[in-house]
Structure formats: structure tokens, C-alpha cells
Design a protein around this motif. Sequence first.
Motif, mmCIF file in Angstrom:
data_model
loop_
_atom_site.group_PDB
_atom_site.id
_atom_site.type_symbol
_atom_site.label_atom_id
_atom_site.label_comp_id
_atom_site.label_asym_id
_atom_site.label_seq_id
_atom_site.Cartn_x
_atom_site.Cartn_y
_atom_site.Cartn_z
ATOM 1 N N MET A 1 0.849 -1.179 0.000
ATOM 2 C CA MET A 1 0.000 0.000 0.000
ATOM 3 C C MET A 1 0.897 1.246 0.000
ATOM 4 N N PRO A 2 0.643 2.222 -0.885
ATOM 5 C CA PRO A 2 1.504 3.415 -0.957
ATOM 6 C C PRO A 2 1.362 4.285 0.279
ATOM 7 N N GLU A 3 2.438 5.022 0.557
ATOM 8 C CA GLU A 3 2.426 5.958 1.682
ATOM 9 C C GLU A 3 1.413 7.065 1.403
ATOM 10 N N GLN A 4 0.769 7.553 2.477
ATOM 11 C CA GLN A 4 -0.231 8.599 2.337
ATOM 12 C C GLN A 4 0.388 9.994 2.425
ATOM 13 N N TYR A 5 1.539 10.090 3.090
ATOM 14 C CA TYR A 5 2.166 11.387 3.312
ATOM 15 C C TYR A 5 3.625 11.353 2.870
ATOM 16 N N ALA A 6 4.091 12.497 2.413
ATOM 17 C CA ALA A 6 5.499 12.620 2.044
ATOM 18 C C ALA A 6 6.357 12.419 3.289
ATOM 19 N N THR A 7 7.541 11.890 3.085
ATOM 20 C CA THR A 7 8.454 11.694 4.217
ATOM 21 C C THR A 7 9.039 13.049 4.612
ATOM 22 N N ASP A 8 9.590 13.095 5.799
ATOM 23 C CA ASP A 8 10.245 14.321 6.254
ATOM 24 C C ASP A 8 11.411 14.692 5.333
ATOM 25 N N ILE A 9 12.104 13.687 4.824
ATOM 26 C CA ILE A 9 13.220 13.945 3.905
ATOM 27 C C ILE A 9 12.698 14.569 2.616
ATOM 28 N N ALA A 17 14.458 23.210 -2.218
ATOM 29 C CA ALA A 17 14.332 23.526 -3.641
ATOM 30 C C ALA A 17 13.459 24.758 -3.869
ATOM 31 N N LEU A 18 12.447 24.954 -3.035
ATOM 32 C CA LEU A 18 11.555 26.108 -3.194
ATOM 33 C C LEU A 18 12.295 27.426 -3.032
ATOM 34 N N GLY A 19 13.414 27.422 -2.355
ATOM 35 C CA GLY A 19 14.205 28.629 -2.181
ATOM 36 C C GLY A 19 15.056 28.981 -3.396
ATOM 37 N N ASP A 20 15.124 28.080 -4.358
ATOM 38 C CA ASP A 20 15.941 28.299 -5.557
ATOM 39 C C ASP A 20 15.086 28.975 -6.626
ATOM 40 N N PRO A 21 15.471 30.177 -7.070
ATOM 41 C CA PRO A 21 14.674 30.885 -8.070
ATOM 42 C C PRO A 21 14.520 30.117 -9.393
ATOM 43 N N ALA A 22 15.444 29.231 -9.692
ATOM 44 C CA ALA A 22 15.377 28.464 -10.937
ATOM 45 C C ALA A 22 14.430 27.266 -10.828
ATOM 46 N N PHE A 23 14.002 26.929 -9.616
ATOM 47 C CA PHE A 23 13.146 25.773 -9.381
ATOM 48 C C PHE A 23 11.727 26.094 -9.824
ATOM 49 N N ASP A 24 11.092 25.191 -10.533
ATOM 50 C CA ASP A 24 9.721 25.387 -11.010
ATOM 51 C C ASP A 24 8.754 24.867 -9.942
ATOM 52 N N ASP A 25 8.367 25.761 -9.040
ATOM 53 C CA ASP A 25 7.638 25.411 -7.824
ATOM 54 C C ASP A 25 6.318 24.665 -8.053
ATOM 55 N N VAL A 26 5.440 25.238 -8.859
ATOM 56 C CA VAL A 26 4.097 24.685 -8.999
ATOM 57 C C VAL A 26 4.112 23.272 -9.582
ATOM 58 N N PRO A 27 4.819 23.015 -10.678
ATOM 59 C CA PRO A 27 4.831 21.642 -11.188
ATOM 60 C C PRO A 27 5.410 20.630 -10.189
ATOM 61 N N ALA A 28 6.444 21.019 -9.480
ATOM 62 C CA ALA A 28 7.043 20.103 -8.497
ATOM 63 C C ALA A 28 6.061 19.800 -7.371
ATOM 64 N N LEU A 29 5.409 20.836 -6.869
ATOM 65 C CA LEU A 29 4.428 20.616 -5.810
ATOM 66 C C LEU A 29 3.234 19.813 -6.316
ATOM 67 N N LEU A 33 1.851 16.373 -4.890
ATOM 68 C CA LEU A 33 0.449 16.245 -4.480
ATOM 69 C C LEU A 33 -0.253 15.094 -5.203
ATOM 70 N N ALA A 34 0.173 14.803 -6.421
ATOM 71 C CA ALA A 34 -0.394 13.660 -7.136
ATOM 72 C C ALA A 34 -0.042 12.356 -6.416
ATOM 73 N N ARG A 35 1.145 12.330 -5.813
ATOM 74 C CA ARG A 35 1.573 11.146 -5.053
ATOM 75 C C ARG A 35 0.969 11.108 -3.658
ATOM 76 N N TYR A 36 0.807 12.313 -3.052
ATOM 77 C CA TYR A 36 0.350 12.404 -1.665
ATOM 78 C C TYR A 36 -0.791 13.426 -1.548
ATOM 79 N N HIS A 43 -0.272 20.951 0.404
ATOM 80 C CA HIS A 43 -1.308 21.922 0.026
ATOM 81 C C HIS A 43 -0.942 23.305 0.565
ATOM 82 N N PHE A 44 -0.449 23.345 1.786
ATOM 83 C CA PHE A 44 -0.049 24.607 2.392
ATOM 84 C C PHE A 44 1.099 25.256 1.609
ATOM 85 N N MET A 45 2.099 24.455 1.265
ATOM 86 C CA MET A 45 3.227 24.993 0.483
ATOM 87 C C MET A 45 2.757 25.497 -0.874
#
Length: 190
Positions: A1-9, A17-29, A33-36, A43-45
Motif C-alpha cells: 500500500m503506498p504511503e499517504q504522506y510525504a516523508t520528512d526527507i 528547492a523552493l528557495g531556488d529561483p530556478a526551481f519550477d515550484d508549482v509543477p514540483a508541488l 500532491l499527485a503522489r500524496y 497543500h499549504f506549500m
Amino acid sequence: MPEQYATDIEISELVAALGDPAFDDVPALSAMLARYPEDARLHFMLGSVFAGQSRPIEAHAAMTRAVELAPDFRLARYQLGFFELTSGEANRALSTWGPLLTAGDDDYLRVFVEGMTYLIRDEFADAIGKFERGIELNTENAPMNDDIRLLMGQISQLDQKQGAGQNVDHEQTSATSILLGQFSGNKTLN
């Protein structure tokens, strides 16, 4: 059964990664979210990123979902209320913040909310007193303290103008107008 929540790591890596201006925030999040889909932190992030991109409808939806999934996620609840207040929805913000007011007198989120309630009523001196106390208590979220200091600066400038007898347009001096001017599009929702 897949994990319901992302790990702390995974969350730590994403936050870095969100602090990096070159990082594409929305697609990564969105991918996380598709996984968890039930992970309120994601959702908050995402809501915080949307707020920083001046996408208020999406920001509100994501932050609301975070609080729906985890009603005791206090930081998400505070930031959702703050976002609502800066969007001109004071009554909605007060309703969102209600559960935070049940915390102890030395809880920084409660004290900040109390300060916001004074600010909504244009009771600037009491608001600043609460904000100063909240900053003293808040040892875990420096960006939030920075936001509150910015707000206090705006209030102080207004107070100085009024104290000097300068004619100040009431529409520019309401709590909501101060918040709308200072924090619309603010990206420090941590």
C-alpha cells in the motif's frame, strides 16, 4: 500500500528547492500532491507559492484544503486567516483563526491573532503591543516575525502622521488597506 504522506526527507528537500529561483515550484508541488493528495503540508506549500505569485484564488483554495485536511495544522490556519485578512475578508479571517484563540496566553500564534483583531478595529497601540509580545514568543518562525515587523512599521508611520496632525485619508488608514498595501503578493508565508 503506498504511503499517504510525504516523508520528512522529501519535505525537507522540497523546502530547500523552493528557495531556488530556478526551481519550477508549482509543477514540483503538483507532482508531489499527485503522489500524496492527503498531505496538508503540500497543500499549504502550494498555497504559499500561489500567494507569492499573486494567484489569490488558487492560493486560497490550496490553503483551505490544508486546513480541511489537518484542522490542527496551526501554522496553516494562521496563514490562511492572514491571507484572508490581506484579501479584505476580515470576518472570514476571524472565523478561520477562532481555534487558535483557545491556545495558552504564551502561544505566539494566539498573540499575533489577538494583535490582528486589534488592528481590524483600528486599535493600533494595542495591536503593536500584541505584535511585540508575539515576536518575543516566536522563536521558531523568523520570516513571520519579519512580516509582523513590516506591518508594525506601517502602523507606526500612520500613527506618526496622525500624531503630527497631518490630514490622513481614512480609507488609507484602515487596517485592511494597510494590510492590502503591505502584504499583497508577499512570499514569506512560512
